[in-house]
Motif scaffolding. Structure first.
Motif, PDB file in Angstrom:
ATOM      1  N   GLY A  28       0.771  -1.226   0.000  1.00  0.00           N
ATOM      2  CA  GLY A  28       0.000   0.000   0.000  1.00  0.00           C
ATOM      3  C   GLY A  28       0.806   1.282   0.000  1.00  0.00           C
ATOM      4  N   PHE A  29       0.437   2.193  -0.871  1.00  0.00           N
ATOM      5  CA  PHE A  29       1.049   3.501  -1.081  1.00  0.00           C
ATOM      6  C   PHE A  29       2.460   3.405  -1.664  1.00  0.00           C
ATOM      7  CE2 PHE A  29      -1.992   4.600   2.460  1.00  0.00           C
ATOM      8  CZ  PHE A  29      -2.878   5.293   1.646  1.00  0.00           C
ATOM      9  N   GLU A  30       2.878   2.193  -2.043  1.00  0.00           N
ATOM     10  CA  GLU A  30       4.174   2.017  -2.710  1.00  0.00           C
ATOM     11  C   GLU A  30       3.985   1.500  -4.140  1.00  0.00           C
ATOM     12  OE1 GLU A  30       6.697  -0.466  -0.330  1.00  0.00           O
ATOM     13  OE2 GLU A  30       6.495   0.806   1.455  1.00  0.00           O
ATOM     14  N   GLU A  31       2.778   1.585  -4.681  1.00  0.00           N
ATOM     15  CA  GLU A  31       2.470   0.991  -5.978  1.00  0.00           C
ATOM     16  C   GLU A  31       2.938   1.887  -7.129  1.00  0.00           C
ATOM     17  OE1 GLU A  31      -1.138   0.382  -3.185  1.00  0.00           O
ATOM     18  OE2 GLU A  31       0.160   2.022  -3.810  1.00  0.00           O
ATOM     19  N   VAL A  32       4.210   2.229  -7.117  1.00  0.00           N
ATOM     20  CA  VAL A  32       4.759   3.142  -8.120  1.00  0.00           C
ATOM     21  C   VAL A  32       4.846   2.459  -9.490  1.00  0.00           C
ATOM     22  CG1 VAL A  32       6.761   4.516  -8.782  1.00  0.00           C
ATOM     23  CG2 VAL A  32       6.041   4.437  -6.382  1.00  0.00           C
ATOM     24  N   ARG A  33       5.444   1.275  -9.517  1.00  0.00           N
ATOM     25  CA  ARG A  33       5.555   0.544 -10.788  1.00  0.00           C
ATOM     26  C   ARG A  33       4.175   0.159 -11.302  1.00  0.00           C
ATOM     27  NH1 ARG A  33       5.738  -4.677 -12.869  1.00  0.00           N
ATOM     28  NH2 ARG A  33       7.274  -4.991 -14.550  1.00  0.00           N
ATOM     29  N   THR A  34       3.347  -0.348 -10.399  1.00  0.00           N
ATOM     30  CA  THR A  34       2.005  -0.793 -10.797  1.00  0.00           C
ATOM     31  C   THR A  34       1.192   0.352 -11.368  1.00  0.00           C
ATOM     32  OG1 THR A  34       2.046  -2.479  -9.048  1.00  0.00           O
ATOM     33  CG2 THR A  34      -0.093  -1.920  -9.997  1.00  0.00           C
ATOM     34  N   SER A  35       1.153   1.474 -10.676  1.00  0.00           N
ATOM     35  CA  SER A  35       0.360   2.612 -11.165  1.00  0.00           C
ATOM     36  C   SER A  35       0.936   3.163 -12.464  1.00  0.00           C
ATOM     37  CB  SER A  35       0.280   3.712 -10.101  1.00  0.00           C
ATOM     38  OG  SER A  35       1.557   4.228  -9.791  1.00  0.00           O
ATOM     39  N   GLY A  36       2.258   3.045 -12.621  1.00  0.00           N
ATOM     40  CA  GLY A  36       2.869   3.470 -13.877  1.00  0.00           C
ATOM     41  C   GLY A  36       2.423   2.620 -15.050  1.00  0.00           C
ATOM     42  N   ILE A  37       2.353   1.306 -14.836  1.00  0.00           N
ATOM     43  CA  ILE A  37       1.871   0.405 -15.889  1.00  0.00           C
ATOM     44  C   ILE A  37       0.414   0.700 -16.208  1.00  0.00           C
ATOM     45  CG2 ILE A  37       1.285  -2.006 -16.376  1.00  0.00           C
ATOM     46  CD1 ILE A  37       3.852  -2.767 -14.838  1.00  0.00           C
ATOM     47  N   VAL A  38      -0.397   0.898 -15.168  1.00  0.00           N
ATOM     48  CA  VAL A  38      -1.812   1.218 -15.375  1.00  0.00           C
ATOM     49  C   VAL A  38      -1.953   2.487 -16.206  1.00  0.00           C
ATOM     50  CG1 VAL A  38      -3.896   2.036 -14.188  1.00  0.00           C
ATOM     51  CG2 VAL A  38      -2.677   0.015 -13.328  1.00  0.00           C
ATOM     52  N   ALA A  39      -1.246   3.538 -15.818  1.00  0.00           N
ATOM     53  CA  ALA A  39      -1.334   4.818 -16.541  1.00  0.00           C
ATOM     54  C   ALA A  39      -0.878   4.664 -17.981  1.00  0.00           C
ATOM     55  CB  ALA A  39      -0.505   5.875 -15.815  1.00  0.00           C
ATOM     56  N   GLU A  40       0.201   3.914 -18.192  1.00  0.00           N
ATOM     57  CA  GLU A  40       0.718   3.714 -19.547  1.00  0.00           C
ATOM     58  C   GLU A  40      -0.285   2.979 -20.427  1.00  0.00           C
ATOM     59  OE1 GLU A  40       4.433   1.385 -21.797  1.00  0.00           O
ATOM     60  OE2 GLU A  40       4.291   1.406 -19.612  1.00  0.00           O
ATOM     61  N   LYS A  41      -0.877   1.927 -19.902  1.00  0.00           N
ATOM     62  CA  LYS A  41      -1.852   1.154 -20.680  1.00  0.00           C
ATOM     63  C   LYS A  41      -3.081   1.998 -21.010  1.00  0.00           C
ATOM     64  CE  LYS A  41       0.309  -2.837 -20.817  1.00  0.00           C
ATOM     65  NZ  LYS A  41       0.816  -3.387 -22.099  1.00  0.00           N
ATOM     66  N   LEU A  42      -3.586   2.722 -20.027  1.00  0.00           N
ATOM     67  CA  LEU A  42      -4.766   3.553 -20.268  1.00  0.00           C
ATOM     68  C   LEU A  42      -4.490   4.591 -21.351  1.00  0.00           C
ATOM     69  CD1 LEU A  42      -6.017   4.189 -16.596  1.00  0.00           C
ATOM     70  CD2 LEU A  42      -6.986   2.600 -18.264  1.00  0.00           C
ATOM     71  N   ALA A  43      -3.355   5.254 -21.246  1.00  0.00           N
ATOM     72  CA  ALA A  43      -3.018   6.268 -22.252  1.00  0.00           C
ATOM     73  C   ALA A  43      -2.861   5.642 -23.629  1.00  0.00           C
ATOM     74  CB  ALA A  43      -1.723   6.981 -21.837  1.00  0.00           C
ATOM     75  N   GLN A  44      -2.272   4.458 -23.678  1.00  0.00           N
ATOM     76  CA  GLN A  44      -2.089   3.750 -24.948  1.00  0.00           C
ATOM     77  C   GLN A  44      -3.423   3.476 -25.624  1.00  0.00           C
ATOM     78  OE1 GLN A  44       0.293   0.160 -24.506  1.00  0.00           O
ATOM     79  NE2 GLN A  44      -0.851  -0.860 -26.123  1.00  0.00           N
TER      80      GLN A  44
END
Length: 388
Positions: A28-44
């Protein structure tokens, strides 16, 4: 009953995403890599991306066809657990002491699959907010997002969430109107006694003996103060005291959790815990401090939205596998706080495997990924129908 063909066509890609998330768990609150992948996929996929809500939270915004103004929220949690994994999977955790032992990697992937399908088809009229939440596992991620203005910035008329369920059979879906998951408090109790030699207990105020007495006394709260008609649990899950065989320590600590489906019952238990601790402290002439924290609200599903989930689910799985009379769960879920702000429903999706969540041998069945994404997608297409 079919899952959506278009989602089935990229199911292997969803599996690859899920297994990558599984191999790189973040708590929790350390999901830096995970949130980065989520943001990248959504933008894609052409979804508008907003980051930083509640720390590492991500919100994707997607508008459909037409000029409809209704808005639906779909939520998935992203965090792993601070525990070791004990499986032989090729994609097992690569990070010591971190494990997706609750399947949030699957929830995140399901919502990503939903976002991809809806972005490619846009067969709805209105707006969907894809809410990727951090820190569900007792750290207050939902409250952090709400405090950061989640529903002011991304208003929702209704909201839905899901959880995998190894206690259900593959393809079964359960949803329950009303109170469906318990509210929860965490507590820490510290007994400040007086230490002495283990051979001279008369010179001590023994916090270990006091802790044993207090632990027994606290168990009478549920059995003798709470009505038998009101489900409640008080569990002491930690006891810490002492460091040597021949030393009576000066301090002992108890910790644990309280669960109930009624806020009045939770208030009663808190009051009685403090009273019992004060009484035991007076009896043994010591000081006892009590810290009780409200961690999870009671999760309350709305009947209308439970019916939406059930009706949609019957178009995805066999109608006989849709369970609408499931029993409330004593477990807790911080999606409850979102449901306190916005009406909606939370449901469970069964899968192969009998090892329970939070067990080091737990595994998620990837075959549920297209099922979950299909249910979420059809909720949107049903509640926000595209105009011809």
């Amino acid at each position: 009953m079919p899952t959506i063909d278009r989602i089935d066509a990229f199911a292997d890609e969803l599996t690859a995403i899920r297994r990558d998330l599984h191999a790189h768990p973040e708590i929790g609150f350390e999901e830096v890599r995970t949130s980065g992948i989520v943001a990248e996929k959504l933008a894609q996929w052409g979804v508008e991306v907003h980051r930083g809500l509640g720390g590492t939270g991500v919100v994707g915004v997607l508008r459909g066809k037409g000029s409809g103004t209704r808005r639906i929220g779909l939520r998935a949690d992203m965090d792993a657990l601070p525990m070791e994994e004990n499986t032989n999977l090729k994609w097992r955790s690569t990070i010591p002491g971190r494990f997706h032992g609750c399947g949030h990697d699957g929830h995140t992937t399901i919502l990503l699959g939903t976002a991809r399908y809806l972005a490619e088809t846009r067969n709805f009229d209105g707006t969907v907010h894809f809410i990727f939440q951090p820190a569900e596992e007792g750290l207050g991620g939902a409250r952090a997002m709400i405090k950061d203005g989640l529903f002011e910035k991304f208003p929702c008329d209704e909201i839905y969430g899901l959880h995998n369920a190894p206690d259900l059979n593959h393809g079964e879906l359960a949803v329950l109107p009303g109170p469906a998951m318990a509210g929860a408090d965490f507590f820490d109790i510290t007994i400040n006694g007086y230490g002495a030699h283990g051979a001279m207990p008369e010179r001590s105020k023994d916090p270990v003996v006091i802790a044993m007495t207090l632990g027994q006394a606290l168990q009478t709260i549920v059995s003798r103060n709470v009505s038998p008609n009101e489900p409640a649990v008080l569990s002491i899950t930690q006891i810490h005291a002492g460091s040597a065989y021949n030393v009576i320590p000066g301090e002992a600590k108890l910790a644990g959790t309280v669960r109930a489906f009624s806020d009045d019952v939770r208030a009663l238990i808190r009051e009685r815990m403090r009273s019992v601790c004060a009484g035991v402290a007076a009896a043994f002439a010591v000081e006892i401090s009590v810290d009780i924290r409200d961690i999870f609200s009671v999760l309350v599903n709305q009947e209308e939205h439970c019916k939406v989930v059930a009706d949609v689910a019957r178009t995805v799985v066999e109608p006989s596998k849709v369970i609408t009379r499931s029993k409330p769960k004593m477990g807790s879920e911080d999606f409850a706080d979102m449901l306190h702000a916005v009406p909606g429903a939370y449901f469970w999706l069964g899968h192969d495997g009998s090892v329970p969540v939070h067990n080091p041998g737990y595994t998620l069945d990837d075959k549920i990924l297209p099922i979950g994404a299909s249910v979420f997608s059809r909720i949107v297409e049903t509640r926000l129908p595209a105009t011809s």
